[in-house]
Design a protein around this motif. Structure first.
Motif, PDB file in Angstrom:
ATOM      1  N   LEU A   1       0.817  -1.219   0.000  1.00 43.83           N
ATOM      2  CA  LEU A   1       0.000   0.000   0.000  1.00 43.83           C
ATOM      3  C   LEU A   1       0.848   1.265   0.000  1.00 43.83           C
ATOM      4  N   ALA A   2       2.061   1.192   0.535  1.00 44.94           N
ATOM      5  CA  ALA A   2       2.925   2.369   0.602  1.00 44.94           C
ATOM      6  C   ALA A   2       3.574   2.683  -0.747  1.00 44.94           C
ATOM      7  N   LEU A   3       3.497   1.769  -1.699  1.00 48.00           N
ATOM      8  CA  LEU A   3       4.135   1.964  -3.008  1.00 48.00           C
ATOM      9  C   LEU A   3       3.227   2.734  -3.949  1.00 48.00           C
ATOM     10  N   PRO A   4       3.824   3.481  -4.876  1.00 53.87           N
ATOM     11  CA  PRO A   4       2.995   4.101  -5.922  1.00 53.87           C
ATOM     12  C   PRO A   4       2.327   3.018  -6.777  1.00 53.87           C
ATOM     13  N   ARG A   5       1.205   3.360  -7.381  1.00 51.94           N
ATOM     14  CA  ARG A   5       0.442   2.381  -8.170  1.00 51.94           C
ATOM     15  C   ARG A   5       1.273   1.736  -9.280  1.00 51.94           C
ATOM     16  N   TRP A   6       2.175   2.495  -9.896  1.00 52.38           N
ATOM     17  CA  TRP A   6       2.955   1.908 -10.986  1.00 52.38           C
ATOM     18  C   TRP A   6       3.879   0.815 -10.458  1.00 52.38           C
ATOM     19  N   GLN A   7       4.381   0.969  -9.236  1.00 55.30           N
ATOM     20  CA  GLN A   7       5.223  -0.079  -8.658  1.00 55.30           C
ATOM     21  C   GLN A   7       4.377  -1.277  -8.240  1.00 55.30           C
ATOM     22  N   GLN A   8       3.181  -1.036  -7.736  1.00 54.70           N
ATOM     23  CA  GLN A   8       2.268  -2.137  -7.438  1.00 54.70           C
ATOM     24  C   GLN A   8       1.981  -2.926  -8.720  1.00 54.70           C
ATOM     25  N   GLY A   9       1.751  -2.190  -9.808  1.00 53.80           N
ATOM     26  CA  GLY A   9       1.491  -2.832 -11.097  1.00 53.80           C
ATOM     27  C   GLY A   9       2.675  -3.651 -11.588  1.00 53.80           C
ATOM     28  N   LEU A  10       3.858  -3.127 -11.419  1.00 53.90           N
ATOM     29  CA  LEU A  10       5.062  -3.848 -11.821  1.00 53.90           C
ATOM     30  C   LEU A  10       5.218  -5.141 -11.014  1.00 53.90           C
ATOM     31  N   LEU A  11       5.002  -5.049  -9.718  1.00 55.28           N
ATOM     32  CA  LEU A  11       5.075  -6.245  -8.884  1.00 55.28           C
ATOM     33  C   LEU A  11       3.962  -7.238  -9.232  1.00 55.28           C
ATOM     34  N   GLY A  12       2.797  -6.722  -9.584  1.00 54.61           N
ATOM     35  CA  GLY A  12       1.709  -7.591 -10.033  1.00 54.61           C
ATOM     36  C   GLY A  12       2.061  -8.317 -11.317  1.00 54.61           C
ATOM     37  N   MET A  13       2.693  -7.594 -12.235  1.00 55.75           N
ATOM     38  CA  MET A  13       3.104  -8.218 -13.495  1.00 55.75           C
ATOM     39  C   MET A  13       4.032  -9.400 -13.238  1.00 55.75           C
TER      40      MET A  13
ATOM     41  N   TRP B   1      -4.530  -5.545 -12.133  1.00 56.69           N
ATOM     42  CA  TRP B   1      -5.313  -6.311 -11.164  1.00 56.69           C
ATOM     43  C   TRP B   1      -4.811  -6.131  -9.734  1.00 56.69           C
ATOM     44  N   LEU B   2      -3.501  -6.224  -9.508  1.00 61.38           N
ATOM     45  CA  LEU B   2      -2.979  -6.072  -8.146  1.00 61.38           C
ATOM     46  C   LEU B   2      -3.278  -4.680  -7.577  1.00 61.38           C
ATOM     47  N   PRO B   3      -2.988  -3.592  -8.302  1.00 58.66           N
ATOM     48  CA  PRO B   3      -3.360  -2.284  -7.740  1.00 58.66           C
ATOM     49  C   PRO B   3      -4.867  -2.149  -7.485  1.00 58.66           C
ATOM     50  N   LEU B   4      -5.680  -2.753  -8.353  1.00 56.73           N
ATOM     51  CA  LEU B   4      -7.129  -2.705  -8.150  1.00 56.73           C
ATOM     52  C   LEU B   4      -7.532  -3.473  -6.887  1.00 56.73           C
ATOM     53  N   LEU B   5      -6.965  -4.655  -6.688  1.00 57.14           N
ATOM     54  CA  LEU B   5      -7.260  -5.426  -5.478  1.00 57.14           C
ATOM     55  C   LEU B   5      -6.847  -4.660  -4.227  1.00 57.14           C
ATOM     56  N   LEU B   6      -5.699  -4.013  -4.266  1.00 57.32           N
ATOM     57  CA  LEU B   6      -5.246  -3.228  -3.114  1.00 57.32           C
ATOM     58  C   LEU B   6      -6.182  -2.054  -2.843  1.00 57.32           C
TER      59      LEU B   6
ATOM     60  N   VAL C   1      -9.411  -1.867  -3.641  1.00 60.97           N
ATOM     61  CA  VAL C   1     -10.659  -2.417  -3.111  1.00 60.97           C
ATOM     62  C   VAL C   1     -10.470  -2.861  -1.662  1.00 60.97           C
ATOM     63  N   MET C   2      -9.298  -3.432  -1.358  1.00 64.92           N
ATOM     64  CA  MET C   2      -9.018  -3.859   0.007  1.00 64.92           C
ATOM     65  C   MET C   2      -9.156  -2.685   0.974  1.00 64.92           C
ATOM     66  N   VAL C   3      -8.591  -1.555   0.632  1.00 60.40           N
ATOM     67  CA  VAL C   3      -8.676  -0.368   1.485  1.00 60.40           C
ATOM     68  C   VAL C   3     -10.134   0.051   1.652  1.00 60.40           C
ATOM     69  N   LYS C   4     -10.907  -0.018   0.579  1.00 65.71           N
ATOM     70  CA  LYS C   4     -12.324   0.348   0.654  1.00 65.71           C
ATOM     71  C   LYS C   4     -13.108  -0.634   1.528  1.00 65.71           C
ATOM     72  N   LEU C   5     -12.811  -1.925   1.427  1.00 66.52           N
ATOM     73  CA  LEU C   5     -13.508  -2.924   2.239  1.00 66.52           C
ATOM     74  C   LEU C   5     -13.183  -2.791   3.727  1.00 66.52           C
ATOM     75  N   GLU C   6     -11.951  -2.403   4.012  1.00 62.78           N
ATOM     76  CA  GLU C   6     -11.525  -2.293   5.408  1.00 62.78           C
ATOM     77  C   GLU C   6     -12.128  -1.099   6.112  1.00 62.78           C
ATOM     78  N   GLY C   7     -12.479  -0.072   5.339  1.00 68.05           N
ATOM     79  CA  GLY C   7     -13.009   1.128   5.973  1.00 68.05           C
ATOM     80  C   GLY C   7     -11.912   1.899   6.665  1.00 68.05           C
ATOM     81  N   GLU C   8     -11.886   1.855   7.975  1.00 67.28           N
ATOM     82  CA  GLU C   8     -10.863   2.579   8.735  1.00 67.28           C
ATOM     83  C   GLU C   8      -9.521   1.846   8.645  1.00 67.28           C
ATOM     84  N   PRO C   9      -8.414   2.575   8.679  1.00 66.23           N
ATOM     85  CA  PRO C   9      -7.099   1.909   8.620  1.00 66.23           C
ATOM     86  C   PRO C   9      -6.854   1.060   9.845  1.00 66.23           C
ATOM     87  N   ARG C  10      -6.058   0.008   9.647  1.00 65.19           N
ATOM     88  CA  ARG C  10      -5.702  -0.893  10.764  1.00 65.19           C
ATOM     89  C   ARG C  10      -4.681  -0.253  11.646  1.00 65.19           C
TER      90      ARG C  10
END
Length: 159
Positions: free
Chosen positions: A95-107, A143-148, A150-159
């Motif tokens: 979550l701390a990474l920019p979306r492009w890095q999340q995408g790269l790791l997803g790839m 897909w990975l950035p999208l899942l991340l 959505v995860m934040v949206k599902l969690e609501g408040e931060p952990r």
């Protein structure tokens, strides 16, 4: 310490899913995870991500990108449940990474897991290794950035 243990545990879970292709040990490990998790309730909130992953894989299976020996396998659905909880625990640092890095790791990670599964004989990449890996890399790039997200949206408040 728990996020690292959970991430390492998911790697074992993935290996068991891909090599044994049996539901019972995976269900046992999912139960063990929920029993030991510092936030089992939060983990359960992420299970819709597993459903989304199953729907995506089901679509790709129907399109013929990959095949399984006996139809769409239960172990793959259980693998998605484990991955959803791993996003919330062991992969939270993404979550701390920019979306492009999340995408790269997803790839790399997303497509790589299917290629590794094919090398282990659990899935057949029908379009050939090159085209299949390229297609999966393109999908997992978003897909990975999208899942991340959505995860934040599902969690609501931060952990």
């Amino acid at each position: 310490m728990w996020p690292w243990a959970q991430l390492l545990g998911f790697n074992l879970y993935w290996w068991l899913a891909v090599t044994w292709q049996q539901a019972a040990p995976l269900l046992l490990l999912l139960g063990l995870h929920l029993l030991c998790s510092p936030d089992a309730r939060g983990d359960l909130r992420l299970w819709p991500l597993a459903l989304a992953g199953c729907l995506l894989d089901g679509l790709l299976w129907r399109l013929g990108l990959f095949q399984f020996s006996h139809g769409f396998p239960l172990w793959l659905g259980l693998l998605w449940l484990g991955f959803a909880m791993t996003l919330g625990q062991g992969l939270r640092w993404l979550l701390a990474l920019p979306r492009w890095q999340q995408g790269l790791l997803g790839m790399v990670g997303g497509a790589g897991s299917y290629v590794a599964g094919a090398a282990m004989g659990s899935v057949h990449l029908s379009w050939g290794i090159g085209i299949s890996a390229f297609t999966l890399a393109l999908i997992w790039m978003w897909w990975l950035p999208l899942l991340l997200w959505v995860m934040v949206k599902l969690e609501g408040e931060p952990r």
